[in-house]
Scaffold this motif. Sequence first.
Motif, PDB file in Angstrom:
ATOM      1  N   ILE A  78      30.189  27.893 -27.754  1.00 37.25           N
ATOM      2  CA  ILE A  78      30.890  28.078 -29.111  1.00 37.25           C
ATOM      3  C   ILE A  78      32.190  27.596 -29.120  1.00 37.25           C
ATOM      4  CG2 ILE A  78      31.711  29.702 -30.781  1.00 37.25           C
ATOM      5  CD1 ILE A  78      29.248  31.403 -30.140  1.00 37.25           C
ATOM      6  N   LEU A  79      33.018  28.113 -28.164  1.00 32.62           N
ATOM      7  CA  LEU A  79      34.460  27.866 -28.007  1.00 32.62           C
ATOM      8  C   LEU A  79      34.576  26.453 -27.718  1.00 32.62           C
ATOM      9  CD1 LEU A  79      36.063  30.948 -26.521  1.00 32.62           C
ATOM     10  CD2 LEU A  79      36.051  30.197 -28.628  1.00 32.62           C
ATOM     11  N   ARG A  81      32.800  23.845 -28.502  1.00 31.44           N
ATOM     12  CA  ARG A  81      32.601  22.849 -29.685  1.00 31.44           C
ATOM     13  C   ARG A  81      33.582  23.184 -30.633  1.00 31.44           C
ATOM     14  NH1 ARG A  81      27.230  24.884 -28.737  1.00 31.44           N
ATOM     15  NH2 ARG A  81      27.415  26.179 -30.710  1.00 31.44           N
ATOM     16  N   HIS A  82      34.386  24.081 -30.634  1.00 25.85           N
ATOM     17  CA  HIS A  82      35.344  24.428 -31.653  1.00 25.85           C
ATOM     18  C   HIS A  82      36.649  23.487 -31.516  1.00 25.85           C
ATOM     19  CE1 HIS A  82      39.137  26.655 -32.954  1.00 25.85           C
ATOM     20  NE2 HIS A  82      38.214  26.732 -34.269  1.00 25.85           N
ATOM     21  N   THR A  83      36.894  23.035 -33.075  1.00 29.77           N
ATOM     22  CA  THR A  83      38.156  22.180 -33.120  1.00 29.77           C
ATOM     23  C   THR A  83      38.888  22.790 -34.200  1.00 29.77           C
ATOM     24  OG1 THR A  83      37.081  20.724 -34.517  1.00 29.77           O
ATOM     25  CG2 THR A  83      37.113  20.027 -32.405  1.00 29.77           C
ATOM     26  N   ASN A  86      37.944  24.054 -37.761  1.00 31.13           N
ATOM     27  CA  ASN A  86      36.646  23.853 -37.914  1.00 31.13           C
ATOM     28  C   ASN A  86      35.936  25.016 -37.388  1.00 31.13           C
ATOM     29  OD1 ASN A  86      33.909  22.831 -38.151  1.00 31.13           O
ATOM     30  ND2 ASN A  86      34.077  21.553 -36.419  1.00 31.13           N
ATOM     31  N   ASN A  87      35.867  26.138 -38.286  1.00 30.72           N
ATOM     32  CA  ASN A  87      35.586  27.436 -37.497  1.00 30.72           C
ATOM     33  C   ASN A  87      34.338  28.318 -37.876  1.00 30.72           C
ATOM     34  OD1 ASN A  87      38.362  27.579 -36.584  1.00 30.72           O
ATOM     35  ND2 ASN A  87      39.175  28.316 -38.537  1.00 30.72           N
ATOM     36  N   GLU A  89      31.501  27.652 -36.376  1.00 31.01           N
ATOM     37  CA  GLU A  89      30.705  28.098 -35.529  1.00 31.01           C
ATOM     38  C   GLU A  89      31.060  29.339 -34.654  1.00 31.01           C
ATOM     39  OE1 GLU A  89      29.933  24.802 -32.520  1.00 31.01           O
ATOM     40  OE2 GLU A  89      28.554  23.883 -33.874  1.00 31.01           O
ATOM     41  N   LEU A  90      32.366  29.524 -34.741  1.00 33.54           N
ATOM     42  CA  LEU A  90      32.995  30.888 -34.159  1.00 33.54           C
ATOM     43  C   LEU A  90      32.254  32.140 -34.839  1.00 33.54           C
ATOM     44  CD1 LEU A  90      36.701  29.900 -34.447  1.00 33.54           C
ATOM     45  CD2 LEU A  90      35.299  29.670 -32.485  1.00 33.54           C
ATOM     46  N   SER A 196      45.141  28.975 -36.587  1.00 33.09           N
ATOM     47  CA  SER A 196      43.833  28.330 -36.698  1.00 33.09           C
ATOM     48  C   SER A 196      42.697  29.079 -37.604  1.00 33.09           C
ATOM     49  CB  SER A 196      43.445  27.978 -35.121  1.00 33.09           C
ATOM     50  OG  SER A 196      42.706  29.098 -34.591  1.00 33.09           O
TER      51      SER A 196
END
Length: 350
Positions: A78-79, A81-83, A86-87, A89-90, A196
């Motif tokens: 998960i982390l 893939r995080h940008t 772009n939250n 998926e968190l 973020s």
Amino acid sequence: MKRMKLSELTGNEILAQSLMTWDYQIILPEGVVLKKEYISKIEEMGILEVYVKEDQANEIAILKNDIEKTIKRKVKSILERHTYQNNKELQGLTQAADEIITNILDEKEVIEKVFDIRERSADIYEHSISLSSMAILTALRLKLDKSVIHDIGVGCLLHDIGLRYTTLDYEGKSMEDMKPEALAEYKKHPVYGYTSVKDEDWISDEVKKIILYHHERLDGSGFPLKLKEAEIPFSCQIVAVCDAFDEMICGIAQRRSKVYEAVEYLKSFKNVKYNGKIVDAFLSFTAVYPAGSHVLTSDGEEAIVVSQNKDFQDRPVIRIIRDKNGQKLKEEKILDLVKVLNVYIEKGLE
């Protein structure tokens, strides 16, 4: 289980944790006998230390090894893939926090146990999971509301997300040794993390504060805001205690310490930098000398910690392996330091 440098291995040790590549492909499985040719191959791969099994050591972990690995894979995925901003998926981290809480509560008499928390390498994902486990258990011992415990779990998994927005090498490097510009950048990571996620309505205000305040200290010596005790929420104070301990034994932005050194640090700054009630709750389940540790007794004998004693975190059951003259014992000698009051542990051994 004991961490050993490859140079210390003589062969025939039993691997206590599987060796894996960065993408979780198993190089050598847990339980394999480390033959000398295996050790040479491991060294060629750049691996400097491994965990080996210590006979007659009854280790008790907060999370079972297989469960921790499964959760780590999920958190890491998960982390990574995080940008920035772009939250979506968190949100999967809320489920991961609930899994940790559920597995801790599934442990029989979890509130009564003393756990073997041990020093390890500075893997940021493992740090977040271990921090979450320790902070959840501390909150349970303090009898906090379930919703607060959930927020603490999620906050711990997200607390260092701001480090993803820096390029600093913080493993094993003390803040005191950082160049001024690097130190200033490191101290901004709580702000980066908070910024973020601050507009995400699925993240509670409590979680956002944990991300921003986890390095604050009661005496105003923390960062980034230098808050004082009255300004720091209780949940953030819990995370601060557990995070300080785990960073010490991992070597995150400092030299890696032994568990007993981290315990002494918290005791030294109890009611100064850290809430005394929280420190007491945390230390109530933390073994000063984890099972498998090599220690020196007050009689000058070398011993291995076998198991822990409830309510006596610094007086475990030990097995003497060398006498005061350094000679190996021919017969087994077990001492329960709660029953043998004239012997105590002088210090831990490498």
